[in-house]
Motif scaffolding. Structure first.
Motif, PDB file in Angstrom:
ATOM      1  N   UNK A  80       0.793  -1.227   0.000  1.00  0.00           N
ATOM      2  CA  UNK A  80       0.000   0.000   0.000  1.00  0.00           C
ATOM      3  C   UNK A  80       0.832   1.287   0.000  1.00  0.00           C
ATOM      4  N   UNK A  81       1.850   1.446   0.875  1.00  0.00           N
ATOM      5  CA  UNK A  81       2.581   2.725   0.876  1.00  0.00           C
ATOM      6  C   UNK A  81       3.211   3.061  -0.466  1.00  0.00           C
ATOM      7  N   UNK A  82       3.713   2.042  -1.153  1.00  0.00           N
ATOM      8  CA  UNK A  82       4.436   2.291  -2.398  1.00  0.00           C
ATOM      9  C   UNK A  82       3.484   2.453  -3.576  1.00  0.00           C
ATOM     10  N   UNK A  83       2.374   1.732  -3.546  1.00  0.00           N
ATOM     11  CA  UNK A  83       1.340   1.976  -4.548  1.00  0.00           C
ATOM     12  C   UNK A  83       0.761   3.379  -4.373  1.00  0.00           C
ATOM     13  N   UNK A  84       0.619   3.788  -3.112  1.00  0.00           N
ATOM     14  CA  UNK A  84       0.118   5.135  -2.833  1.00  0.00           C
ATOM     15  C   UNK A  84       1.071   6.190  -3.377  1.00  0.00           C
ATOM     16  N   UNK A  85       2.381   5.982  -3.197  1.00  0.00           N
ATOM     17  CA  UNK A  85       3.374   6.920  -3.734  1.00  0.00           C
ATOM     18  C   UNK A  85       3.225   7.037  -5.245  1.00  0.00           C
ATOM     19  N   UNK A  86       3.064   5.891  -5.917  1.00  0.00           N
ATOM     20  CA  UNK A  86       2.918   5.890  -7.374  1.00  0.00           C
ATOM     21  C   UNK A  86       1.663   6.660  -7.779  1.00  0.00           C
ATOM     22  N   UNK A  87       0.544   6.408  -7.081  1.00  0.00           N
ATOM     23  CA  UNK A  87      -0.715   7.071  -7.427  1.00  0.00           C
ATOM     24  C   UNK A  87      -0.622   8.578  -7.191  1.00  0.00           C
ATOM     25  N   UNK A  88      -0.112   8.972  -6.035  1.00  0.00           N
ATOM     26  CA  UNK A  88      -0.041  10.391  -5.693  1.00  0.00           C
ATOM     27  C   UNK A  88       0.858  11.144  -6.671  1.00  0.00           C
ATOM     28  N   UNK A  89       2.009  10.574  -6.973  1.00  0.00           N
ATOM     29  CA  UNK A  89       2.917  11.257  -7.887  1.00  0.00           C
ATOM     30  C   UNK A  89       2.396  11.244  -9.316  1.00  0.00           C
ATOM     31  N   UNK A  90       1.718  10.172  -9.692  1.00  0.00           N
ATOM     32  CA  UNK A  90       1.146  10.127 -11.040  1.00  0.00           C
ATOM     33  C   UNK A  90       0.089  11.214 -11.210  1.00  0.00           C
ATOM     34  N   UNK A  91      -0.770  11.351 -10.208  1.00  0.00           N
ATOM     35  CA  UNK A  91      -1.803  12.379 -10.284  1.00  0.00           C
ATOM     36  C   UNK A  91      -1.183  13.781 -10.312  1.00  0.00           C
ATOM     37  N   UNK A  92      -0.189  14.014  -9.460  1.00  0.00           N
ATOM     38  CA  UNK A  92       0.388  15.360  -9.359  1.00  0.00           C
ATOM     39  C   UNK A  92       1.236  15.720 -10.567  1.00  0.00           C
ATOM     40  N   UNK A  93       1.745  14.719 -11.274  1.00  0.00           N
ATOM     41  CA  UNK A  93       2.616  15.001 -12.419  1.00  0.00           C
ATOM     42  C   UNK A  93       1.906  14.854 -13.765  1.00  0.00           C
ATOM     43  N   UNK A  94       0.891  14.000 -13.813  1.00  0.00           N
ATOM     44  CA  UNK A  94       0.292  13.669 -15.107  1.00  0.00           C
ATOM     45  C   UNK A  94      -1.108  14.233 -15.301  1.00  0.00           C
ATOM     46  N   UNK A 136      -3.198  17.127 -15.637  1.00  0.00           N
ATOM     47  CA  UNK A 136      -2.885  18.532 -15.912  1.00  0.00           C
ATOM     48  C   UNK A 136      -3.568  19.520 -14.979  1.00  0.00           C
ATOM     49  N   UNK A 137      -4.879  19.395 -14.693  1.00  0.00           N
ATOM     50  CA  UNK A 137      -5.496  20.370 -13.776  1.00  0.00           C
ATOM     51  C   UNK A 137      -4.826  20.414 -12.406  1.00  0.00           C
ATOM     52  N   UNK A 138      -4.523  19.236 -11.845  1.00  0.00           N
ATOM     53  CA  UNK A 138      -3.870  19.199 -10.533  1.00  0.00           C
ATOM     54  C   UNK A 138      -2.436  19.702 -10.625  1.00  0.00           C
ATOM     55  N   UNK A 139      -1.735  19.300 -11.673  1.00  0.00           N
ATOM     56  CA  UNK A 139      -0.359  19.749 -11.864  1.00  0.00           C
ATOM     57  C   UNK A 139      -0.293  21.273 -11.970  1.00  0.00           C
ATOM     58  N   UNK A 140      -1.220  21.865 -12.733  1.00  0.00           N
ATOM     59  CA  UNK A 140      -1.254  23.326 -12.886  1.00  0.00           C
ATOM     60  C   UNK A 140      -1.588  24.006 -11.574  1.00  0.00           C
ATOM     61  N   UNK A 141      -2.549  23.452 -10.829  1.00  0.00           N
ATOM     62  CA  UNK A 141      -2.920  24.054  -9.554  1.00  0.00           C
ATOM     63  C   UNK A 141      -1.774  24.006  -8.553  1.00  0.00           C
TER      64      UNK A 141
END
Length: 559
Positions: A320-334, A336-341
């Motif tokens: 879970x911790x490492x899957x969570x890291x992948x999900x959080x970073x994927x959302x923040x980097x990929x 676009x709306x979240x990345x821009x914000x």
């Protein structure tokens, strides 16, 4: 009062000026590698040398040199130390929860051979972390994971530093390549395609090198089939993605393909010698622990039996911790709306007394005097969010989380000083013109420069700890040198990025991150002596590759 760097401040001699400009780098490598000084002492000494060279040789005003050092120190503390700190706290929370032992069991389900686990953790999973986070997080996280499966601290640090090579060029969603494209106005997709025809040739063999580090020639002899399958799969995926699919997603695709290929290979082929290798690794670890002080040994985690079977629920909770890291970073980097914000929350700070007073060698106001405070968009903050979520899911008491935070801060105190001093050195060298003087001197070799261009990327990353920073320093210089020498500028800009890939493992910043993560504070010099020859050897290979790509011999390789 403004300062404009002179490329040849010592009597107009570029060669003499370059030799003097190299003194800070020589200082840190000699004090660390030969004299075996503590890293923070070596860093502070090299910083003092850099300030002296800036003032006495480059004629930079004392106040501007000192202000450059303060800006570098703050950047070293945030975001660099912040990322390392939160990565280690995340790991410590999983240990405090008792779930980390389940993670060891998960890797045992894939393979109980520690050498295979080294490839999966350091190369595949580390590559995925580099793709999403970068900035030392992969080294910090995978280093402690290797210790958990039986590696000694020194061997774990060496393995993860070597593994953290091939993914670096496309790390943090290809930020190094995008930076080079922004500076040179060459489409970053073209630069990425060129890099994708260079670094995969290293990636194909890195798992084999890891087998050699983990278990010597026996490891290579017994594991070469799965090592080649993993390395070649990663390399082909990196080549294809960088050329035709997505530069930004290259490392994510390559890491997942490499991991998938390794898992499939292990379903039809099992390596031999795993038990003997594990026994040797434990003997190596026990000998290392015997050399530590009682206080240092007491801080190490106790050995626990690894479960031979886990229900699916515990497997998912362990991951879970490492899957969570992948999900959080994927959302923040990929996304676009979240990345821009997130980017919109960054605070730009014009460094007081410095901004507007430092020019580039071309006479334009330097943009490096603006400090960006990424209080929310920093990978460290993303890791902090993950840590809080993991603590809640794992039901770790707030007092236990606080204990891990304060304990990690205490453990990192000398690392903070080291990283701050190294980044101070980098800023002083950059803003006083020392770095660009060295680069201009090397670039003056004409057509032969193609064989030397990766050296600039190696040098820039070794100094700053960042391939992105190396491109910020030298990408435009590489482009200009290529035009003057009649060499494809895109090839040289890509070579700068690729050279940085093998320079990261000898960066004092990265050495300190590795040493801190595995509990070898003060022994960075030992790690350096183990990885320096790997770094230089791979640099020679890259120099030959790029040089030949600039000629009809290997020009057919380029996109």
């Amino acid at each position: 009062m403004t300062f404009r760097p002179d490329l040849a401040p010592l009597g107009g001699s570029l060669a003499l000026s370059s030799v003097v400009a190299m003194l800070p780098l020589l200082t840190i490598f000699v004090t660390l590698g030969a004299l075996r000084w503590k890293a923070h002492v070596a860093g502070l000494t090299a910083l003092a040398v850099a300030v002296l060279v800036a003032v006495l040789a480059c004629h930079m005003p004392v106040s501007l040199a000192l202000l450059s050092a303060t800006q570098g120190a703050v950047y070293g503390l945030f975001p660099i130390v912040w990322i390392v700190f939160t990565a280690i706290v995340l790991y410590q929370v999983t240990v405090a929860s008792g779930r980390f032992e389940d993670l060891r069991a998960v890797f045992n389900l894939i393979s109980d051979d520690p050498r295979v686990q080294a490839m999966l953790i350091a190369f595949c999973f580390g590559g995925l972390l580099e793709a999403l986070a970068g900035f030392g997080a992969p080294v910090a996280i995978t280093g402690v994971m290797l210790m958990a499966v039986g590696f000694s601290a020194l061997r774990a640090a060496t393995v993860v530093l070597l593994a953290n090579t091939a993914p670096v060029a496309f790390g943090a969603i290809a930020i190094p390549i995008i930076t080079a494209g922004n500076l040179t106005k060459i489409p970053y997709t073209e630069i990425g395609a060129y890099v994708g025809h260079q670094t995969p040739l290293l990636a194909a063999f890195v798992p084999l090198f890891l087998c050699l580090l983990a278990d010597g020639r026996r490891g290579v002899r017994q594991l070469w089939p799965v090592a080649l399958v993993t390395g070649l799969s990663f390399a082909v995926a990196q080549w294809v993605s960088a050329t035709w699919l997505s530069v930004e997603l290259t490392d994510i695709i390559a890491s997942l393909v490499g991991l998938g290929a390794a898992v499939l290979m292990l379903r039809v082929w099992r390596p031999v010698g795993g038990a003997e290798a594990l026994a040797d690794l434990h003997a190596d670890r026990d000998a290392e622990r015997a050399s530590l002080s009682e206080e240092a040994r007491a801080a190490l985690p106790a050995d626990k039996a690894v479960a031979s079977h886990l229900p699916s629920g515990r497997i998912w909770m362990a991951l879970f911790p490492y899957l969570l890291v992948v999900v959080v970073f994927s959302l923040s980097k990929l996304w676009t709306p979240l990345k821009t914000w997130l980017a919109g929350t960054d605070v730009k700070i014009r460094w007081p007394g410095l901004d507007g007073h430092v020019l580039t060698a071309a006479g334009k106001p330097s943009t490096s005097t603006v400090y960006t405070f990424q209080w929310l968009s920093s990978p460290g903050t993303m890791l902090l969010i993950c840590m809080v979520i993991v603590a809640l899911v794992y039901r770790v008491a707030p007092r236990d989380v606080l204990r891990e935070i304060t304990g990690t801060a205490h453990k990192l105190r000398y690392s903070m000083l080291t990283i701050a001093s190294v980044l101070s050195l980098a800023y002083v060298m950059n803003q006083s013109g020392q770095t660009i003087t060295i680069g201009t001197w090397i670039a003056g070799t004409g057509a032969a420069f193609a064989f030397l261009s990766p050296v600039l990327g190696w040098l820039g990353t070794a100094v700053t700890g960042s391939d992105t920073s190396a491109n910020a320093l030298f990408a435009t210089l590489q482009q200009t040198a290529g035009k003057h020498a009649g060499i494809d500028p895109t090839l040289l800009v890509a070579a700068n990025t690729s050279g940085g890939v093998v320079g990261k493992m000898v960066s004092p910043q990265n050495l300190t991150i590795a040493a801190t993560a595995v509990g070898l504070l003060g022994r960075e010099s030992e790690i350096l002596r183990r990885v320096i020859w790997w770094s230089l050897g791979l640099l020679v290979v890259l120099c030959l590759l790029v040089g030949l790509q600039s000629t009809p011999v290997l020009a057919w390789m380029l996109p």
